[in-house]
Design a protein around this motif. Structure first.
Motif: not given
Length: 126
Positions: A44, A123-125, A97, A80, A46
């Motif tokens: 993750k 926020e990316f995952e 998104d 994310g 941020s």
């Protein structure tokens, strides 16, 4: 803009992604503040972008930013959400998104337009 929403975004970022990352870019006049962090397992990331300047100091009401965050390794572009916190925000639960630009091997690039007295939480995952 409820004053606690910016702190809520910062708290959320600190809990989910405690490892700080290096940031490059932004407007040339350094008018935005950027924090970036990743989770301990590197899944993750941020990125918190804020534009909190005095309007009377000649800062424009809206600016564009391009930011590179280094030391985030990913195969392909991570997906994310971006959460916009501004004068119209009631909560930060609804995000848009997004995909990060993964044109460089060890970094992720983001860009956007931000209004004065606003926060963007990316926020990316993977």
């Amino acid at each position: 803009l409820p004053a606690y929403l910016g702190w809520q975004a910062f708290d959320r970022m600190a809990k989910m992604t405690p490892v700080r990352l290096q940031v490059k870019g932004g407007p040339k006049d350094n008018s935005v503040t950027v924090l970036a962090a990743k989770s301990s397992n590197n899944k993750k990331i941020s990125i918190l972008v804020s534009y909190w300047k005095e309007f009377s100091s000649g800062n424009p009401a809206n600016i564009h930013y391009n930011i590179d965050v280094t030391n985030f390794y990913s195969k392909g572009a991570p997906s994310g959400k971006v959460y916009v916190i501004d004068k119209d925000t009631k909560n930060i639960e609804t995000g848009k998104d997004v995909s990060g630009d993964k044109s460089k091997k060890d970094s992720i690039s983001i860009s956007g337009d931000i209004n004065l007295w606003s926060v963007h939480l990316w926020e990316f995952e993977r």
